[in-house]
Write a protein that holds these residues in place. Sequence first.
Motif, PDB file in Angstrom:
ATOM      1  N   ILE A  75       0.840  -1.206   0.000  1.00 35.27           N
ATOM      2  CA  ILE A  75       0.000   0.000   0.000  1.00 35.27           C
ATOM      3  C   ILE A  75       0.874   1.254   0.000  1.00 35.27           C
ATOM      4  O   ILE A  75       0.617   2.204  -0.728  1.00 35.27           O
ATOM      5  CB  ILE A  75      -0.972   0.010   1.201  1.00 35.27           C
ATOM      6  N   LYS A  85      -1.709  -1.963  -6.335  1.00 36.29           N
ATOM      7  CA  LYS A  85      -2.888  -1.381  -5.697  1.00 36.29           C
ATOM      8  C   LYS A  85      -4.084  -2.339  -5.784  1.00 36.29           C
ATOM      9  O   LYS A  85      -4.836  -2.497  -4.823  1.00 36.29           O
ATOM     10  CB  LYS A  85      -3.242  -0.044  -6.335  1.00 36.29           C
ATOM     11  N   SER A  88      -3.387  -5.067  -3.342  1.00 39.48           N
ATOM     12  CA  SER A  88      -3.463  -4.517  -1.995  1.00 39.48           C
ATOM     13  C   SER A  88      -4.921  -4.384  -1.560  1.00 39.48           C
ATOM     14  O   SER A  88      -5.259  -4.667  -0.406  1.00 39.48           O
ATOM     15  CB  SER A  88      -2.786  -3.146  -1.932  1.00 39.48           C
ATOM     16  N   ASN A  89      -5.766  -3.965  -2.474  1.00 41.95           N
ATOM     17  CA  ASN A  89      -7.191  -3.858  -2.170  1.00 41.95           C
ATOM     18  C   ASN A  89      -7.766  -5.233  -1.843  1.00 41.95           C
ATOM     19  O   ASN A  89      -8.493  -5.386  -0.857  1.00 41.95           O
ATOM     20  CB  ASN A  89      -7.945  -3.227  -3.347  1.00 41.95           C
ATOM     21  N   GLN A  90      -7.426  -6.233  -2.663  1.00 45.37           N
ATOM     22  CA  GLN A  90      -7.921  -7.583  -2.418  1.00 45.37           C
ATOM     23  C   GLN A  90      -7.433  -8.097  -1.056  1.00 45.37           C
ATOM     24  O   GLN A  90      -8.198  -8.679  -0.293  1.00 45.37           O
ATOM     25  CB  GLN A  90      -7.423  -8.524  -3.519  1.00 45.37           C
ATOM     26  N   LEU A  92      -6.454  -6.308   1.532  1.00 41.91           N
ATOM     27  CA  LEU A  92      -7.053  -5.526   2.610  1.00 41.91           C
ATOM     28  C   LEU A  92      -8.473  -6.006   2.913  1.00 41.91           C
ATOM     29  O   LEU A  92      -8.865  -6.116   4.079  1.00 41.91           O
ATOM     30  CB  LEU A  92      -7.044  -4.045   2.248  1.00 41.91           C
ATOM     31  N   VAL A  93      -9.226  -6.313   1.879  1.00 39.67           N
ATOM     32  CA  VAL A  93     -10.577  -6.843   2.081  1.00 39.67           C
ATOM     33  C   VAL A  93     -10.508  -8.187   2.809  1.00 39.67           C
ATOM     34  O   VAL A  93     -11.287  -8.447   3.730  1.00 39.67           O
ATOM     35  CB  VAL A  93     -11.322  -6.977   0.730  1.00 39.67           C
ATOM     36  N   SER A 160     -10.129 -10.794  -9.907  1.00 40.52           N
ATOM     37  CA  SER A 160     -10.816 -10.585  -8.632  1.00 40.52           C
ATOM     38  C   SER A 160     -11.097 -11.915  -7.948  1.00 40.52           C
ATOM     39  O   SER A 160     -11.396 -12.908  -8.597  1.00 40.52           O
ATOM     40  CB  SER A 160     -12.134  -9.859  -8.854  1.00 40.52           C
ATOM     41  N   THR A 168     -14.299  -2.563  -3.141  1.00 39.67           N
ATOM     42  CA  THR A 168     -13.164  -1.660  -3.362  1.00 39.67           C
ATOM     43  C   THR A 168     -13.004  -0.747  -2.156  1.00 39.67           C
ATOM     44  O   THR A 168     -13.902   0.025  -1.818  1.00 39.67           O
ATOM     45  CB  THR A 168     -13.385  -0.817  -4.632  1.00 39.67           C
ATOM     46  N   ILE A 169     -11.832  -0.832  -1.530  1.00 40.49           N
ATOM     47  CA  ILE A 169     -11.505   0.040  -0.418  1.00 40.49           C
ATOM     48  C   ILE A 169     -10.493   1.080  -0.862  1.00 40.49           C
ATOM     49  O   ILE A 169     -10.627   2.251  -0.567  1.00 40.49           O
ATOM     50  CB  ILE A 169     -10.964  -0.780   0.784  1.00 40.49           C
ATOM     51  N   LEU A 170      -9.466   0.624  -1.588  1.00 40.94           N
ATOM     52  CA  LEU A 170      -8.425   1.529  -2.099  1.00 40.94           C
ATOM     53  C   LEU A 170      -8.805   2.002  -3.498  1.00 40.94           C
ATOM     54  O   LEU A 170      -9.155   1.202  -4.349  1.00 40.94           O
ATOM     55  CB  LEU A 170      -7.083   0.805  -2.159  1.00 40.94           C
ATOM     56  N   LYS A 171      -8.700   3.303  -3.712  1.00 35.41           N
ATOM     57  CA  LYS A 171      -9.034   3.819  -5.038  1.00 35.41           C
ATOM     58  C   LYS A 171      -7.821   4.405  -5.683  1.00 35.41           C
ATOM     59  O   LYS A 171      -6.899   4.812  -5.172  1.00 35.41           O
ATOM     60  CB  LYS A 171     -10.139   4.856  -4.931  1.00 35.41           C
TER      61      LYS A 171
END
Length: 171
Positions: A75, A85, A88-90, A92-93, A160, A168-171
């Motif tokens: 991140i 990114k 990282s989003n995957q 983080l979820v 995905s 989606t948390i990180l944009k």
Amino acid sequence: MFCRNCGKKLIEGSKFCDICGTPVDTTPNNDTTTPAVYEETIKKTIPESNEQRDIENNKLISVLAYLGIFVLIPIFAAKDSPFAKFHSNQGLVLLLSEVILCFIYPVLYMIFFLSLMFTGSSVSGLIFLIVTILFLLLLMIIFIFIILGIVNALTGKKKSLPIIGRITILK
């Protein structure tokens, strides 16, 4: 000029390649400045696009995204990389799913355990058993998702994960 067989740079006026011995074609229409072998070698070693270069440079750091708290490394270390990114989003979820699950289960455990202890009801015991089995199944699914994410990152895919992959948390 280059050898049309091995791609070695030729000395002006030479009749044969110093490396492979292939005769040099000196006809006026023969363009040996970029031989096919040389072009194929370049294509294999140089990524085709910025996206491909990004994937190649950030595969290993993207794997860290699926290893719990290590999600913070890609991140912050590869914040300009779309590939890192995405993973990282995957990751983080997945991490948030694990944390939520690990906070909810003990609460449910205590509720049903106390209910079983004070009432002695077989229904409470059955619900307690179902909640425990469900918790273990969800942990196994998260573990499978972690493995899938690591494989996707190592193979350079932005695929995905099932069920949670669209969050989606990180944009």
